[in-house]
Design an enzyme around this catalytic site. Structure first.
Site, short mmCIF file in Angstrom:
data_model
loop_
_atom_site.label_atom_id
_atom_site.label_comp_id
_atom_site.label_asym_id
_atom_site.label_seq_id
_atom_site.Cartn_x
_atom_site.Cartn_y
_atom_site.Cartn_z
N ASP A 1 -3.44 -3.11 5.80
CA ASP A 1 -3.76 -3.94 6.95
C ASP A 1 -3.82 -3.17 8.26
O ASP A 1 -4.43 -3.62 9.22
CB ASP A 1 -2.73 -5.05 7.09
N ARG B 1 -3.38 3.87 -4.16
CA ARG B 1 -3.50 4.61 -5.42
C ARG B 1 -4.72 5.53 -5.41
O ARG B 1 -4.66 6.65 -5.93
CB ARG B 1 -3.58 3.62 -6.58
N GLU C 1 -2.21 -23.22 4.22
CA GLU C 1 -1.25 -23.17 3.12
C GLU C 1 0.06 -23.83 3.51
O GLU C 1 0.61 -24.66 2.77
CB GLU C 1 -1.02 -21.72 2.70
N HIS D 1 -13.63 -26.04 -24.49
CA HIS D 1 -13.48 -27.46 -24.14
C HIS D 1 -12.16 -28.01 -24.65
O HIS D 1 -11.72 -27.63 -25.74
CB HIS D 1 -14.65 -28.24 -24.76
N THR E 1 -3.37 -7.86 -0.33
CA THR E 1 -2.43 -6.98 -1.02
C THR E 1 -3.07 -6.10 -2.08
O THR E 1 -2.84 -4.88 -2.10
CB THR E 1 -1.29 -7.82 -1.62
N ALA F 1 -8.11 -16.01 -2.43
CA ALA F 1 -7.68 -17.38 -2.70
C ALA F 1 -6.87 -17.91 -1.53
O ALA F 1 -6.23 -17.15 -0.80
CB ALA F 1 -6.84 -17.42 -3.98
N GLY G 1 0.81 -1.21 0.00
CA GLY G 1 0.00 0.00 0.00
C GLY G 1 0.84 1.26 0.00
O GLY G 1 0.56 2.21 -0.73
N CYS H 1 3.93 -9.01 1.77
CA CYS H 1 3.60 -9.83 0.61
C CYS H 1 4.83 -10.26 -0.16
O CYS H 1 5.00 -11.43 -0.49
CB CYS H 1 2.64 -9.07 -0.31
N LYS I 1 5.80 -17.57 -0.38
CA LYS I 1 4.93 -18.70 -0.04
C LYS I 1 4.48 -19.43 -1.30
O LYS I 1 4.51 -20.68 -1.35
CB LYS I 1 3.70 -18.17 0.72
#
Length: 454
Positions: free
Chosen positions: A308, A324, A188, A443, A316, A346, A16, A43, A51
């Site tokens: 945060d 911004r 994770e 497909h 993030t 995610a 940020g 991050c 990570k």
């Protein structure tokens, strides 16, 4: 030591803060940014980026096991986790240097040290490596973007355990670990370490993992983690740790674990606001977070906060957009507020989980079950057709029955995050189930299931 005044002083060179500093500078503002740790923030330095690099490495054991199904034979193939950790640190070093270079090219002045507010315009910088050297900076505006830090539980011996930051500093992995936590970081690292051959016991205080995600998805992840050899223990929390590094004894509220190679505390994060001098500037806080309005402004008109440290949506991309939007509004004279609707998220577990919009549980609470309709598809991906093993896929849509508007889009499986990112665009535009139905399938893909559900 006094310096010429700055138009903006940014506390914290994480996602940020960097975004705000560079954007403000692009509008002609004279900007200073203060960072006592490495430039890049959680991050880049000790979070999402390293990570995910470890996750990629951890998946190769499964690729090796599946290789013979595709006619590929490996002899004596194995993962050298020590080399993997070394390579990850090298990439982090590169990114750290890159961010420093980008600040210089953007015309932003970097101060290596710890900033503390003396009043609403003055920041004192204690130089990194020389705490006796104090630099005084004056800023017309100040932005607090110091992020968060991992929580260490207050139990006997907690200093013997790792926080998430520490994993990336290891030179080698132990044979077994205990992980406490139920959120992103705990799940994770359980999957990553398990994939790298570490025996993992994960202890969860409550009855479920991944609070805030759709329960059907998190339950499916639980099943696969257990099938893959991860021991999940619910209703348990840490009580004490003793012993020596590499040979620890762990007590929970109901069991004792001996000969433990390491303990990871992934028990939440807190806004990093200690020692910032917030009271000296008269800034209001609530439950250890900085209070801001929709324009990122605190109760002091020339002081702002993003990311945060405000403890809203701690992701993030959200911090970047907040930074911004602040710079666009204040220095670019382009009034803009952050849109917090349909923020995708995610979990880089194995398999991945990704989602955007409402969970089924949240949708029921808001709309009532009778007013909703859910669609789902569960199957084995083509990548696992020949090995006849591997993580399942689950795709799920939550819709408002009358309008058919899609309220939530969820997925477990390979490339979930990549797919949900595209789905987030559709939901942001107000897509309906009919819009998905009218979209031609590609497909054979996993994502085509989102447009063929009936």
């Amino acid at each position: 030591m006094k310096n010429p005044p700055f138009d903006l002083i940014v506390l914290g060179a994480g996602s940020g803060g960097l975004a705000a500093a560079k954007r403000a500078s692009s509008y002609g503002a004279k900007v200073a940014i203060i960072e006592g740790d490495r430039v890049g923030g959680t991050c880049v330095i000790r979070g999402c980026v390293p990570k995910k690099l470890l996750l990629y490495g951890s998946l190769y054991n499964e690729h090796i096991k599946n290789a013979s199904s595709f006619g590929v034979e490996f002899k004596d193939a194995c993962i050298d986790s020590s080399q993997l950790l070394k390579n990850v640190r090298s990439e982090v070093d590169r990114l750290n240097s890159l961010h420093i270079d980008l600040l210089e090219k953007s015309g932003v002045t970097l101060f290596n040290g710890w900033g503390k507010l003396a009043d609403s315009h003055v920041v004192l910088v204690r130089e990194k490596g020389n705490v006796d050297k104090i630099t005084e900076l004056y800023g017309e505006r100040i932005l607090i973007a110091t992020g968060g830090y991992p929580n260490r539980p207050l139990i006997p011996g907690s200093e013997l355990g790792w926080l998430s930051d520490d994993i990336f500093l290891l030179n080698e992995l132990p044979e077994n670990v205990v992980i406490f936590g139920a959120g992103f970081i705990a799940c994770e690292f359980s999957c990553i370490l398990n994939g790298l051959g570490v025996k993992v016991k994960q202890f969860i205080r409550g009855k479920t993992i991944l609070k805030g995600f759709d329960k059907e998805l998190s339950n499916l992840l639980v099943e696969y983690m257990q099938e893959n050899g991860i021991e999940l223990n619910f209703g348990q929390y840490p009580v004490s740790i003793s012993g020596n590094p590499g040979d620890l004894k762990v007590h929970t509220n109901s069991v004792e674990i001996k000969n433990c190679g390491g303990v990871l505390f992934a028990t939440g994060r807190k806004p990093l606001i200690n020692d910032l001098g917030l009271s000296s500037a008269g800034i209001d806080i609530d439950l250890d977070k900085v209070i801001v309005d929709e324009n990122q402004v605190t109760n002091i008109p020339n002081i702002y906060a993003v990311g945060d440290v405000t403890n809203r949506i701690n992701l993030t991309p959200v911090a970047v957009d907040e930074g911004r939007a602040f710079a666009d509004t204040v220095f670019g004279k382009k009034t803009r507020q952050v849109n917090y609707n349909f923020v995708p998220s995610a979990v880089f577990s194995h398999p991945e989980i990704a989602a955007v919009g409402l969970t089924e549980e949240k949708a029921i609470a808001l709309y009532g079950e009778v007013n909703l309709r859910s669609y789902r598809a569960k199957f084995r991906s083509m990548a696992n057709a020949l090995p006849k093993r591997g993580a399942p896929c689950l795709l799920k849509l939550i819709t408002e029955r009358k309008s058919q508007k899609i309220l939530g889009c969820h997925m477990v499986g390979d490339h979930s995050a990549e797919i949900i990112q595209m789905a987030a665009i559709a939901l942001q535009m107000g897509a309906t189930k009919l819009d998905f139905d009218r979209t031609m399938a590609l497909h054979p893909t996993i994502a085509e299931e989102f447009v063929t559900m009936i």
